[in-house]
Design a protein around this motif. Structure first.
Motif, PDB file in Angstrom:
ATOM      1  N   VAL A   1       5.558  -8.239  -9.649  1.00  0.00           N
ATOM      2  CA  VAL A   1       4.260  -7.555  -9.653  1.00  0.00           C
ATOM      3  C   VAL A   1       3.312  -8.222 -10.636  1.00  0.00           C
ATOM      4  CG1 VAL A   1       3.064  -5.399 -10.183  1.00  0.00           C
ATOM      5  CG2 VAL A   1       5.220  -5.355  -8.907  1.00  0.00           C
ATOM      6  N   ALA A   2       2.162  -8.647 -10.114  1.00  0.00           N
ATOM      7  CA  ALA A   2       1.114  -9.238 -10.951  1.00  0.00           C
ATOM      8  C   ALA A   2       0.054  -8.220 -11.325  1.00  0.00           C
ATOM      9  CB  ALA A   2       0.463 -10.413 -10.224  1.00  0.00           C
ATOM     10  N   SER A   3      -0.149  -7.221 -10.460  1.00  0.00           N
ATOM     11  CA  SER A   3      -1.220  -6.264 -10.716  1.00  0.00           C
ATOM     12  C   SER A   3      -0.916  -4.928 -10.072  1.00  0.00           C
ATOM     13  CB  SER A   3      -2.555  -6.810 -10.186  1.00  0.00           C
ATOM     14  OG  SER A   3      -2.485  -7.086  -8.800  1.00  0.00           O
ATOM     15  N   VAL A   4      -1.595  -3.900 -10.589  1.00  0.00           N
ATOM     16  CA  VAL A   4      -1.428  -2.527 -10.111  1.00  0.00           C
ATOM     17  C   VAL A   4      -2.802  -1.913  -9.914  1.00  0.00           C
ATOM     18  CG1 VAL A   4      -0.569  -0.229 -10.671  1.00  0.00           C
ATOM     19  CG2 VAL A   4       0.799  -2.243 -11.279  1.00  0.00           C
ATOM     20  N   LEU A   5      -2.991  -1.311  -8.761  1.00  0.00           N
ATOM     21  CA  LEU A   5      -4.226  -0.607  -8.427  1.00  0.00           C
ATOM     22  C   LEU A   5      -3.861   0.837  -8.115  1.00  0.00           C
ATOM     23  CD1 LEU A   5      -7.222  -0.366  -7.482  1.00  0.00           C
ATOM     24  CD2 LEU A   5      -6.451  -1.224  -5.254  1.00  0.00           C
ATOM     25  N   ALA A   6      -4.416   1.783  -8.872  1.00  0.00           N
ATOM     26  CA  ALA A   6      -4.107   3.202  -8.678  1.00  0.00           C
ATOM     27  C   ALA A   6      -5.396   3.958  -8.391  1.00  0.00           C
ATOM     28  CB  ALA A   6      -3.408   3.777  -9.912  1.00  0.00           C
ATOM     29  N   LEU A   7      -5.511   4.482  -7.174  1.00  0.00           N
ATOM     30  CA  LEU A   7      -6.694   5.237  -6.759  1.00  0.00           C
ATOM     31  C   LEU A   7      -6.388   6.727  -6.839  1.00  0.00           C
ATOM     32  CD1 LEU A   7      -7.709   3.174  -3.574  1.00  0.00           C
ATOM     33  CD2 LEU A   7      -8.494   2.860  -5.939  1.00  0.00           C
ATOM     34  N   ALA A   8      -7.157   7.436  -7.660  1.00  0.00           N
ATOM     35  CA  ALA A   8      -6.957   8.879  -7.857  1.00  0.00           C
ATOM     36  C   ALA A   8      -5.493   9.212  -8.079  1.00  0.00           C
ATOM     37  CB  ALA A   8      -7.510   9.656  -6.661  1.00  0.00           C
TER      38      ALA A   8
ATOM     39  N   GLY B   1      -1.703   2.051  -4.872  1.00  0.00           N
ATOM     40  CA  GLY B   1      -1.303   3.382  -4.473  1.00  0.00           C
ATOM     41  C   GLY B   1      -2.437   4.389  -4.521  1.00  0.00           C
ATOM     42  N   VAL B   2      -2.324   5.407  -3.678  1.00  0.00           N
ATOM     43  CA  VAL B   2      -3.317   6.483  -3.589  1.00  0.00           C
ATOM     44  C   VAL B   2      -2.631   7.799  -3.922  1.00  0.00           C
ATOM     45  CG1 VAL B   2      -4.948   7.682  -2.089  1.00  0.00           C
ATOM     46  CG2 VAL B   2      -4.560   5.218  -1.799  1.00  0.00           C
TER      47      VAL B   2
ATOM     48  N   SER C   1      -3.501   8.101   5.880  1.00  0.00           N
ATOM     49  CA  SER C   1      -4.523   8.199   4.858  1.00  0.00           C
ATOM     50  C   SER C   1      -5.683   7.260   5.168  1.00  0.00           C
ATOM     51  CB  SER C   1      -3.936   7.837   3.487  1.00  0.00           C
ATOM     52  OG  SER C   1      -4.963   7.639   2.548  1.00  0.00           O
ATOM     53  N   THR C   2      -6.879   7.830   5.233  1.00  0.00           N
ATOM     54  CA  THR C   2      -8.064   7.011   5.508  1.00  0.00           C
ATOM     55  C   THR C   2      -8.233   5.932   4.448  1.00  0.00           C
ATOM     56  OG1 THR C   2      -9.122   8.924   6.538  1.00  0.00           O
ATOM     57  CG2 THR C   2     -10.549   7.090   5.917  1.00  0.00           C
ATOM     58  N   ALA C   3      -7.979   6.306   3.189  1.00  0.00           N
ATOM     59  CA  ALA C   3      -8.140   5.340   2.107  1.00  0.00           C
ATOM     60  C   ALA C   3      -7.188   4.163   2.272  1.00  0.00           C
ATOM     61  CB  ALA C   3      -7.913   6.022   0.760  1.00  0.00           C
ATOM     62  N   VAL C   4      -5.938   4.439   2.669  1.00  0.00           N
ATOM     63  CA  VAL C   4      -4.958   3.366   2.855  1.00  0.00           C
ATOM     64  C   VAL C   4      -5.361   2.469   4.012  1.00  0.00           C
ATOM     65  CG1 VAL C   4      -2.576   2.898   3.555  1.00  0.00           C
ATOM     66  CG2 VAL C   4      -3.046   4.599   1.778  1.00  0.00           C
ATOM     67  N   ARG C   5      -5.758   3.050   5.127  1.00  0.00           N
ATOM     68  CA  ARG C   5      -6.140   2.259   6.301  1.00  0.00           C
ATOM     69  C   ARG C   5      -7.349   1.388   6.007  1.00  0.00           C
ATOM     70  NH1 ARG C   5      -5.859   7.098   9.258  1.00  0.00           N
ATOM     71  NH2 ARG C   5      -8.080   6.901   9.707  1.00  0.00           N
ATOM     72  N   ALA C   6      -8.376   1.981   5.395  1.00  0.00           N
ATOM     73  CA  ALA C   6      -9.585   1.219   5.109  1.00  0.00           C
ATOM     74  C   ALA C   6      -9.304   0.081   4.141  1.00  0.00           C
ATOM     75  CB  ALA C   6     -10.661   2.154   4.539  1.00  0.00           C
ATOM     76  N   LEU C   7      -8.488   0.351   3.130  1.00  0.00           N
ATOM     77  CA  LEU C   7      -8.181  -0.675   2.142  1.00  0.00           C
ATOM     78  C   LEU C   7      -7.340  -1.791   2.750  1.00  0.00           C
ATOM     79  CD1 LEU C   7      -8.436  -1.615  -0.736  1.00  0.00           C
ATOM     80  CD2 LEU C   7      -6.477  -0.171  -1.342  1.00  0.00           C
TER      81      LEU C   7
ATOM     82  N   LEU D   1       0.843  -1.187   0.000  1.00  0.00           N
ATOM     83  CA  LEU D   1       0.000   0.000   0.000  1.00  0.00           C
ATOM     84  C   LEU D   1       0.881   1.241   0.000  1.00  0.00           C
ATOM     85  CD1 LEU D   1      -2.253  -1.645   2.598  1.00  0.00           C
ATOM     86  CD2 LEU D   1      -3.150  -0.819   0.426  1.00  0.00           C
ATOM     87  N   LEU D   2       0.762   2.014  -1.077  1.00  0.00           N
ATOM     88  CA  LEU D   2       1.601   3.191  -1.291  1.00  0.00           C
ATOM     89  C   LEU D   2       0.778   4.446  -1.014  1.00  0.00           C
ATOM     90  CD1 LEU D   2       3.109   1.874  -4.631  1.00  0.00           C
ATOM     91  CD2 LEU D   2       4.216   1.835  -2.395  1.00  0.00           C
ATOM     92  N   PRO D   3       1.063   5.137   0.092  1.00  0.00           N
ATOM     93  CA  PRO D   3       0.248   6.290   0.471  1.00  0.00           C
ATOM     94  C   PRO D   3       0.524   7.508  -0.397  1.00  0.00           C
ATOM     95  CG  PRO D   3       2.037   5.989   2.022  1.00  0.00           C
ATOM     96  CD  PRO D   3       2.097   4.819   1.088  1.00  0.00           C
ATOM     97  N   PRO D   4      -0.272   8.562  -0.241  1.00  0.00           N
ATOM     98  CA  PRO D   4      -0.039   9.790  -0.998  1.00  0.00           C
ATOM     99  C   PRO D   4       1.310  10.407  -0.657  1.00  0.00           C
ATOM    100  CG  PRO D   4      -2.222   9.793   0.004  1.00  0.00           C
ATOM    101  CD  PRO D   4      -1.479   8.646   0.600  1.00  0.00           C
ATOM    102  N   GLY D   5       1.796  11.272  -1.549  1.00  0.00           N
ATOM    103  CA  GLY D   5       3.037  12.000  -1.319  1.00  0.00           C
ATOM    104  C   GLY D   5       2.897  13.412  -1.861  1.00  0.00           C
ATOM    105  N   ALA D   6       4.025  14.013  -2.190  1.00  0.00           N
ATOM    106  CA  ALA D   6       4.049  15.369  -2.722  1.00  0.00           C
ATOM    107  C   ALA D   6       4.841  15.382  -4.016  1.00  0.00           C
ATOM    108  CB  ALA D   6       4.672  16.327  -1.711  1.00  0.00           C
ATOM    109  N   GLU D   7       4.580  16.385  -4.845  1.00  0.00           N
ATOM    110  CA  GLU D   7       5.317  16.482  -6.096  1.00  0.00           C
ATOM    111  C   GLU D   7       6.794  16.750  -5.836  1.00  0.00           C
ATOM    112  OE1 GLU D   7       5.033  18.758 -10.437  1.00  0.00           O
ATOM    113  OE2 GLU D   7       3.669  19.311  -8.806  1.00  0.00           O
ATOM    114  N   VAL D   8       7.083  17.685  -4.939  1.00  0.00           N
ATOM    115  CA  VAL D   8       8.470  18.005  -4.594  1.00  0.00           C
ATOM    116  C   VAL D   8       8.549  18.184  -3.080  1.00  0.00           C
ATOM    117  CG1 VAL D   8      10.381  19.614  -4.873  1.00  0.00           C
ATOM    118  CG2 VAL D   8       8.861  19.161  -6.802  1.00  0.00           C
ATOM    119  N   SER D   9       9.396  17.421  -2.436  1.00  0.00           N
ATOM    120  CA  SER D   9       9.616  17.582  -0.997  1.00  0.00           C
ATOM    121  C   SER D   9      10.745  16.662  -0.558  1.00  0.00           C
ATOM    122  CB  SER D   9       8.347  17.236  -0.205  1.00  0.00           C
ATOM    123  OG  SER D   9       8.600  17.314   1.186  1.00  0.00           O
ATOM    124  N   ALA D  10      11.620  17.203   0.302  1.00  0.00           N
ATOM    125  CA  ALA D  10      12.662  16.389   0.922  1.00  0.00           C
ATOM    126  C   ALA D  10      12.327  16.106   2.385  1.00  0.00           C
ATOM    127  CB  ALA D  10      14.009  17.102   0.829  1.00  0.00           C
ATOM    128  N   ARG D  11      11.135  16.473   2.798  1.00  0.00           N
ATOM    129  CA  ARG D  11      10.746  16.284   4.188  1.00  0.00           C
ATOM    130  C   ARG D  11      10.457  14.828   4.482  1.00  0.00           C
ATOM    131  NH1 ARG D  11       5.902  20.173   5.556  1.00  0.00           N
ATOM    132  NH2 ARG D  11       6.320  19.318   7.628  1.00  0.00           N
TER     133      ARG D  11
END
Length: 252
Positions: free
Chosen positions: A126-133, A109-110, A47-53, A30-40
Motif C-alpha cells: 500500500v502506497a496510499s489510503v483514501l478514506a471518504l466519510a 474506502g467509503v 454505492s454511487t460513490a464507489v461506482r463514480a470513483l 475500492l472498499l464499499p460501505p459496510g455495517a458496524e455489526v452484521s453476519a449477513r
C-alpha cells in the motif's frame, strides 16, 4: 442423512472498471460501505460513490496502466475485534500482489470501507489510503484508540462532509491529527454542508480523489490545494475546505 457443512464465504475482487490495460502500473482497491455489526452477506456493490470513483479513476489513469477493482467482502459487518472488513482489504491487497506483482496500491474506502482502508493501510504494497466519510468508533476510555502507526510512510487523504449525520466528522479529524504526528503525509478536506453520501459536491470529491490517487501512485504533482493541505501544520491541513468547482490538477 449426513449434515452438509455450510460453505465458507470468501472475499473476492470484482471486475475492474473499464477496459484492462495491457500493462498494469498501479491498482486501486475500492472498499464499499459496510455495517458496524452484521453476519449477513454483503449487498452488491451499488454505492454511487464507489461506482463514480471507479469509472473516473479508470478513465483518468488509463495511460498509467491503472486498474480499479471493487472488493466484495465476506460479510457486511466490521464485527468488533474481528475487524472483518479490514481483513478482507488485506486479503485483497495480497491478491493484487499475486495477480500483478510489485505495483503500488491505493486503498480507497467509503464509510465503513474508509475505516477498513485506514486499518489495512500498513500492508507493504500500500502506497496510499483514501478514506471518504470514514465511519470510526466513538472515543472509549476502556478500549484502545483506533490505530494510526500502520499509516507511517503512506500518503493519506481523508474527505468528510461537515454535516455528516452517520459518521461523525470530528472523529476523522482526531484520527488525522494523531496520524499526522507520526506521518507528515496526511491531509484531510472538509466538504462544507455536505452529508454522509457526499452527493452535494460529488464531482469535486471525485476530482479530488482522482488527483490524490494519481499523484500518490504515479508520483505526479498534486494540485495546489492538496500540496497546501499536506504541507500545512495541524489543524490547517486537516480542515482544508474543498472549494466548489474543484477540478484537480488538470491532467489528461
Amino acid at each position: 442423512m449426513p449434515q452438509q457443512a455450510t460453505p465458507t464465504r470468501t472475499a473476492r475482487l470484482g471486475r475492474s472498471a473499464g477496459s484492462p490495460p495491457s500493462t498494469v502500473g498501479g491498482v486501486v482497491l475500492l472498499l464499499p460501505p459496510g455495517a458496524e455489526v452484521s453476519a449477513r452477506r454483503p449487498a452488491p456493490v451499488t454505492s454511487t460513490a464507489v461506482r463514480a470513483l471507479a469509472r473516473a479513476l479508470s478513465q483518468a489513469g488509463r495511460a498509467e496502466g491503472l486498474v480499479a477493482h471493487p472488493v466484495h467482502y465476506r460479510v457486511r459487518g466490521w464485527n468488533g475485534a474481528q475487524a472483518q472488513l479490514a481483513q478482507d482489504a488485506a486479503w485483497a491487497t495480497d491478491e493484487v500482489v499475486r495477480r500483478y506483482g510489485d505495483v503500488p496500491v491505493c486503498l480507497a474506502g467509503v464509510g465503513m470501507g474508509g475505516r477498513a482502508a485506514l486499518r489495512a493501510g500498513g500492508h507493504p504494497a500500500v502506497a496510499s489510503v483514501l478514506a471518504l466519510a470514514p465511519w470510526l468508533p466513538e472515543d472509549d476510555m476502556a478500549a484502545p484508540p483506533e490505530p494510526v502507526k500502520q499509516l507511517t510512510g503512506r500518503q493519506v487523504l481523508i474527505v468528510h462532509g461537515t454535516n455528516d449525520e452517520r459518521s461523525d466528522p470530528e472523529l476523522s479529524f482526531r484520527l488525522a491529527a494523531r496520524a499526522k504526528k507520526a506521518n507528515h503525509t496526511v491531509c484531510r478536506f472538509e466538504v462544507h454542508s455536505d452529508r454522509h453520501g457526499l452527493r452535494q459536491y460529488r464531482s469535486e470529491v471525485v476530482a479530488l480523489s482522482v488527483d490524490f490517487t494519481l499523484g500518490s501512485l504515479f508520483d505526479h504533482d498534486f494540485s495546489r490545494p492538496v500540496q497546501d493541505a499536506l504541507a500545512a501544520p495541524p489543524p490547517l491541513g486537516l480542515r482544508m475546505p474543498l472549494a466548489s468547482g474543484f477540478t484537480g490538477a488538470g491532467r489528461r
